[in-house]
Design a protein around this motif. Structure first.
Motif, PDB file in Angstrom:
ATOM      1  N   GLY A 410      11.297  14.696  -5.233  1.00 61.27           N
ATOM      2  CA  GLY A 410      11.481  16.124  -4.341  1.00 61.27           C
ATOM      3  C   GLY A 410      10.465  16.657  -3.899  1.00 61.27           C
ATOM      4  O   GLY A 410      10.689  17.324  -2.882  1.00 61.27           O
ATOM      5  N   ASN A 411       9.429  16.883  -4.683  1.00 58.52           N
ATOM      6  CA  ASN A 411       8.399  17.728  -4.107  1.00 58.52           C
ATOM      7  C   ASN A 411       7.120  16.920  -4.462  1.00 58.52           C
ATOM      8  O   ASN A 411       6.872  15.878  -4.992  1.00 58.52           O
ATOM      9  CB  ASN A 411       8.296  18.792  -5.098  1.00 58.52           C
ATOM     10  N   GLY A 412       5.994  17.702  -4.145  1.00 54.44           N
ATOM     11  CA  GLY A 412       4.463  16.896  -4.245  1.00 54.44           C
ATOM     12  C   GLY A 412       4.102  16.306  -3.148  1.00 54.44           C
ATOM     13  O   GLY A 412       4.196  16.582  -1.803  1.00 54.44           O
ATOM     14  N   TYR A 413       3.447  15.149  -3.177  1.00 54.71           N
ATOM     15  CA  TYR A 413       2.725  14.475  -2.397  1.00 54.71           C
ATOM     16  C   TYR A 413       3.177  13.021  -2.362  1.00 54.71           C
ATOM     17  O   TYR A 413       3.796  12.427  -3.408  1.00 54.71           O
ATOM     18  CB  TYR A 413       1.441  14.213  -2.428  1.00 54.71           C
ATOM     19  N   VAL A 414       3.121  12.165  -1.280  1.00 56.22           N
ATOM     20  CA  VAL A 414       3.017  10.921  -1.587  1.00 56.22           C
ATOM     21  C   VAL A 414       1.801  10.110  -0.363  1.00 56.22           C
ATOM     22  O   VAL A 414       1.662  10.746   0.456  1.00 56.22           O
ATOM     23  CB  VAL A 414       4.216  10.264  -0.671  1.00 56.22           C
ATOM     24  N   LEU A 415       1.130   9.173  -1.005  1.00 55.26           N
ATOM     25  CA  LEU A 415       0.185   8.583  -0.233  1.00 55.26           C
ATOM     26  C   LEU A 415       0.843   7.330   0.281  1.00 55.26           C
ATOM     27  O   LEU A 415       1.173   6.275  -0.425  1.00 55.26           O
ATOM     28  CB  LEU A 415      -1.048   8.186  -1.209  1.00 55.26           C
ATOM     29  N   TYR A 416       0.717   7.217   1.738  1.00 61.37           N
ATOM     30  CA  TYR A 416       1.048   6.064   2.422  1.00 61.37           C
ATOM     31  C   TYR A 416      -0.274   4.982   2.741  1.00 61.37           C
ATOM     32  O   TYR A 416      -0.852   5.729   3.444  1.00 61.37           O
ATOM     33  CB  TYR A 416       1.871   6.415   3.613  1.00 61.37           C
ATOM     34  N   ARG A 417      -0.200   4.090   2.361  1.00 58.39           N
ATOM     35  CA  ARG A 417      -1.204   3.262   2.676  1.00 58.39           C
ATOM     36  C   ARG A 417      -0.964   1.844   3.210  1.00 58.39           C
ATOM     37  O   ARG A 417       0.170   1.236   2.971  1.00 58.39           O
ATOM     38  CB  ARG A 417      -1.937   2.871   1.162  1.00 58.39           C
ATOM     39  N   ARG A 418      -2.057   1.434   4.184  1.00 57.95           N
ATOM     40  CA  ARG A 418      -1.668  -0.042   4.656  1.00 57.95           C
ATOM     41  C   ARG A 418      -3.117  -0.641   5.415  1.00 57.95           C
ATOM     42  O   ARG A 418      -3.829  -0.043   5.744  1.00 57.95           O
ATOM     43  CB  ARG A 418      -1.165   0.113   6.158  1.00 57.95           C
ATOM     44  N   LYS A 419      -3.282  -1.666   4.934  1.00 55.46           N
ATOM     45  CA  LYS A 419      -4.462  -2.468   5.162  1.00 55.46           C
ATOM     46  C   LYS A 419      -4.121  -3.330   6.483  1.00 55.46           C
ATOM     47  O   LYS A 419      -3.185  -3.942   6.685  1.00 55.46           O
ATOM     48  CB  LYS A 419      -4.840  -3.474   3.953  1.00 55.46           C
ATOM     49  N   PHE A 420      -5.281  -3.182   7.308  1.00 55.23           N
ATOM     50  CA  PHE A 420      -5.190  -3.696   8.717  1.00 55.23           C
ATOM     51  C   PHE A 420      -5.883  -5.246   8.777  1.00 55.23           C
ATOM     52  O   PHE A 420      -7.093  -5.186   8.325  1.00 55.23           O
ATOM     53  CB  PHE A 420      -5.569  -2.797   9.869  1.00 55.23           C
ATOM     54  N   ASP A 421      -5.207  -6.243   9.556  1.00 56.08           N
ATOM     55  CA  ASP A 421      -5.920  -7.396   9.582  1.00 56.08           C
ATOM     56  C   ASP A 421      -6.697  -7.720  11.234  1.00 56.08           C
ATOM     57  O   ASP A 421      -7.100  -8.843  11.403  1.00 56.08           O
ATOM     58  CB  ASP A 421      -5.042  -8.533   9.535  1.00 56.08           C
ATOM     59  N   THR A 467      -8.652  -0.109   5.169  1.00 54.25           N
ATOM     60  CA  THR A 467      -7.391   0.507   4.894  1.00 54.25           C
ATOM     61  C   THR A 467      -7.116   1.840   5.427  1.00 54.25           C
ATOM     62  O   THR A 467      -8.337   2.815   5.292  1.00 54.25           O
ATOM     63  CB  THR A 467      -7.462   0.594   3.212  1.00 54.25           C
ATOM     64  N   LEU A 468      -6.080   2.138   5.786  1.00 55.56           N
ATOM     65  CA  LEU A 468      -5.666   3.360   6.376  1.00 55.56           C
ATOM     66  C   LEU A 468      -4.667   3.912   5.318  1.00 55.56           C
ATOM     67  O   LEU A 468      -3.726   3.417   4.685  1.00 55.56           O
ATOM     68  CB  LEU A 468      -4.625   3.407   7.585  1.00 55.56           C
ATOM     69  N   ASP A 469      -5.182   5.334   4.908  1.00 56.69           N
ATOM     70  CA  ASP A 469      -4.436   6.290   3.735  1.00 56.69           C
ATOM     71  C   ASP A 469      -4.067   7.502   4.516  1.00 56.69           C
ATOM     72  O   ASP A 469      -4.632   8.118   5.286  1.00 56.69           O
ATOM     73  CB  ASP A 469      -5.435   6.525   2.869  1.00 56.69           C
ATOM     74  N   ILE A 470      -2.634   7.843   4.259  1.00 57.85           N
ATOM     75  CA  ILE A 470      -2.174   8.966   4.946  1.00 57.85           C
ATOM     76  C   ILE A 470      -1.442   9.664   3.767  1.00 57.85           C
ATOM     77  O   ILE A 470      -0.453   9.423   3.140  1.00 57.85           O
ATOM     78  CB  ILE A 470      -0.903   8.666   5.711  1.00 57.85           C
ATOM     79  N   LEU A 471      -2.223  10.856   3.323  1.00 53.30           N
ATOM     80  CA  LEU A 471      -1.795  11.668   2.208  1.00 53.30           C
ATOM     81  C   LEU A 471      -0.726  12.878   2.591  1.00 53.30           C
ATOM     82  O   LEU A 471      -1.276  13.985   3.150  1.00 53.30           O
ATOM     83  CB  LEU A 471      -2.974  12.354   1.216  1.00 53.30           C
ATOM     84  N   VAL A 472       0.492  12.736   2.359  1.00 54.07           N
ATOM     85  CA  VAL A 472       1.394  13.704   2.885  1.00 54.07           C
ATOM     86  C   VAL A 472       1.807  14.645   1.757  1.00 54.07           C
ATOM     87  O   VAL A 472       2.164  14.169   0.634  1.00 54.07           O
ATOM     88  CB  VAL A 472       2.450  12.852   3.640  1.00 54.07           C
TER      89      VAL A 472
END
Length: 619
Positions: A410-421, A467-472
């Protein structure tokens, strides 16, 4: 002899209070008046929300109200505070509503309950549990079967707390509100007919009746919005109405031509958002309006008399055309007569003088404020890069980014991560950002996206293998207006680079911060701009309230002895301190933990001061 007389007066006072509530009473609306035990009664109330005040301080705050001259306390009940997860109800400990009501009774105050189910209140999602949104057949605040079923479960559980403490059962509860400010919602949802709106609101009142509530009902709206918000069989009250003639005319129109007349929300202060000035209401204006209500026999409720604090992730947010979200502060001081820490303000003293003049008996003495201490320096002996913690967690993998709700947090944060080729250079767009994000390539911050400023894109240059990190961060669900139905969090639409959706192999790491992350804190260098978790210990010889000075930090959350005391965003203000209740500190060893998201100025120590800083915007 004088000393004996003084003690005798105290004994008589407490005996009279006990007698006042020891027998079954009666409160009704009759002949255009509030009638208490057969006599006309004018409600002089103040709003105080028990979840925003430590349970150990409830009595003190209620005594402050009584000493000011009030006869009633009003409180919202927050559904999502008590239903901690689907079907798991908690009305114990700091969530003991019965104890709050009984404490008010001990102090000599009557009680008005505002159970919603929608409450607004600058509270997360207006009081609704976040997981309601997981049911695709459910729509909140409408005549919707799935929603009404959930409402009935809530009202059934809530009534177990309220019904035994109604005045006719010997308790202090004299009125209950049905729904809340529904007229404003009706005015914004033109896609739903007035008939359908009114079907829903009347069903809420019927549920309350069915649950066993027998005291009078009321509704609460701006006087211009009674058409959509009034409910048959409930007294309409006018929020914020200062004009006595308008108040009487409007109530008469929707209440068979008669009173009683009440302003269920009179505002002696106002709510506050991050990155915006702290609004103030002058003492002179509050005193003048109070005297006008008293002179005309109008009942009223100060919203707020004491605001308290949005501990943890309980603060909500607004929405307007200039900002896609306006997150509320951790402090809910509200410029109220009783401050966030329970201190009497000049506004409080001036109002107490008003009520003393109209009372033939001397008001109770004002209780002493809680002890205040300062902590000169707390060093963080354990520090770590948040990515070190994330890298040992197991991710959830999906072709597309999932929302908080899909990830079941419900709350807090999520880290979205993807490595690019392959190499990609251009504009990163996250139009579905909810609400705030720091962007990293290989752990190095490259920028910030922010729903408040409507900033949803930035330039990006990523190489193959990086690697792309998106800390939401979820900064609080909207609690007011039509946008309340659009309250998913995280990333809720495709992520694009140069207009092309980036799909496949997204890894997601939920960080709910319901507890502070456990870490072994192996020492290593921490770079500027790296999200950091820190822990320290400090020893106290005495405990007391204090205010943690966050001016050297950027953005994040603080835990004290395992409790999340709230967010800070010192990079923008206006709140630059965090209130720590003394009852949450211990003599001897204490623990502090901080998650610093921005980390522009690496800092390994913090201190506290003896006063809040709530009104300093940072340029």
């Amino acid at each position: 002899m004088k000393k004996f007389s003084k003690y005798f007066d105290v004994i008589v006072f407490f005996f009279s209070i006990n007698l006042m509530f020891s027998q079954k009473g009666n409160f009704e609306i009759k002949n255009g008046q509030f009638v208490l035990n057969g006599k006309p009664f004018i409600i002089h109330s103040g709003e105080l929300h028990y979840p925003r005040v430590p349970v150990e301080y409830w009595k003190h705050r209620l005594q402050m109200m009584k000493a000011m001259g009030l006869n009633t306390v009003t409180t919202y009940v927050f559904w999502n505070y008590h239903e901690e997860s689907p079907g798991k109800w908690n009305f114990s400990g700091e969530k003991d509503l019965k104890k709050f009501i009984k404490t008010a009774q001990e102090v000599g105050l009557y009680v008005i309950i505002r159970p919603g189910p929608y409450v607004c209140a600058e509270w997360e999602f207006g009081g609704y549990p976040w997981w309601l949104q997981k049911d695709k057949n459910l729509e909140i605040r409408t005549d919707n079967k799935a929603f009404l079923q959930q409402c009935e479960k809530y009202i059934t559980e809530l009534s177990k707390q309220i019904v035994p403490l109604q005045i006719n059962n010997g308790g202090p509860v004299i009125m209950v509100q049905a729904e809340n400010e529904f007229g404003s919602y009706v005015s914004q949802r033109k896609d739903i007919s007035l008939e359908q709106h009114r079907k829903y609101s009347h069903k809420i009142k019927d549920m309350l009746v069915k649950s066993g509530i027998t005291v009078p009902f009321f509704t609460s709206d701006a006087s211009s919005l009674f058409k959509g918000g009034s409910i048959k069989g409930a007294l309409p009250t006018a929020n914020g109405e200062g004009d006595i003639d308008v108040l009487k005319k409007t109530v008469n129109e929707y209440n068979d031509g008669k009173g009683p007349y009440m302003v269920a929300e009179y505002y002696p202060g106002w709510l506050d958002h991050w990155a915006e000035p702290f609004p103030k209401v002058s003492t002179e204006d509050v005193v003048k309006q109070t005297e006008l209500y008293i002179k005309n026999g109008v009942s009223f409720n100060y919203y707020m008399i004491h605001g308290g604090t949005n501990f943890g992730f309980t603060s909500g947010a607004n929405y307007d055309k200039d900002h896609d979200i306006q997150p509320d502060l951790t402090s809910y001081d509200y410029d109220a007569p009783i401050s966030e820490a329970g201190w009497g303000t000049p506004k409080y003293n001036a109002l107490r003088d008003v009520f003393q003049k109209m009372n033939s008996q001397k008001l109770q003495e004002v209780p002493q404020p809680m002890r205040v201490i300062t902590i000169p320096e707390i060093k963080f002996s354990k520090n770590a890069n948040l990515f070190d913690y994330i890298n040992i967690q197991k991710p959830i993998v999906n072709d597309k980014p999932l929302t908080f709700e899909d990830l079941n947090i419900g709350n807090g944060y999520v880290l979205y991560r993807r490595k690019f080729d392959k190499n990609l250079k251009g504009k990163l767009e996250i139009k579905g950002l909810r609400d705030y994000a720091n962007i990293y390539i290989n752990g190095n911050r490259i920028g910030e996206l922010n729903r408040y400023y409507k900033k949803y894109d930035l330039d990006l240059d990523i190489k193959a293998g990086e690697t792309l990190d998106i800390l939401v961060e979820n900064m609080g669900r909207i609690n007011y207006g039509a946008e309340i139905v659009n309250n998913l969090k995280g990333i809720i639409s495709p992520i694009k680079i140069n207009g092309t959706e980036i799909s496949g192999n997204w890894k997601m790491y939920p960080l709910p911060f319901d507890k502070f992350p456990k870490h072994n804190y192996k020492l290593k260098d921490i770079a500027v701009g790296t999200p950091m978790i820190s822990e320290g210990e400090f020893t106290l010889n005495e405990v007391g309230d204090t205010f943690l000075d966050m001016r050297k930090f950027g953005k994040g959350v603080v835990f004290i002895n395992g409790r999340n005391i709230g967010r800070y965003w010192s990079k923008v203000g206006p709140q630059l301190t965090l209130y720590i209740p003394g009852v949450w500190l211990k003599k001897g060893k204490n623990t502090i933990q901080i998650f610093e998201q921005i980390n522009d100025n690496i800092n390994f120590k913090v201190n506290s001061i003896d006063h809040p800083i709530l009104d300093e915007l940072v340029k």
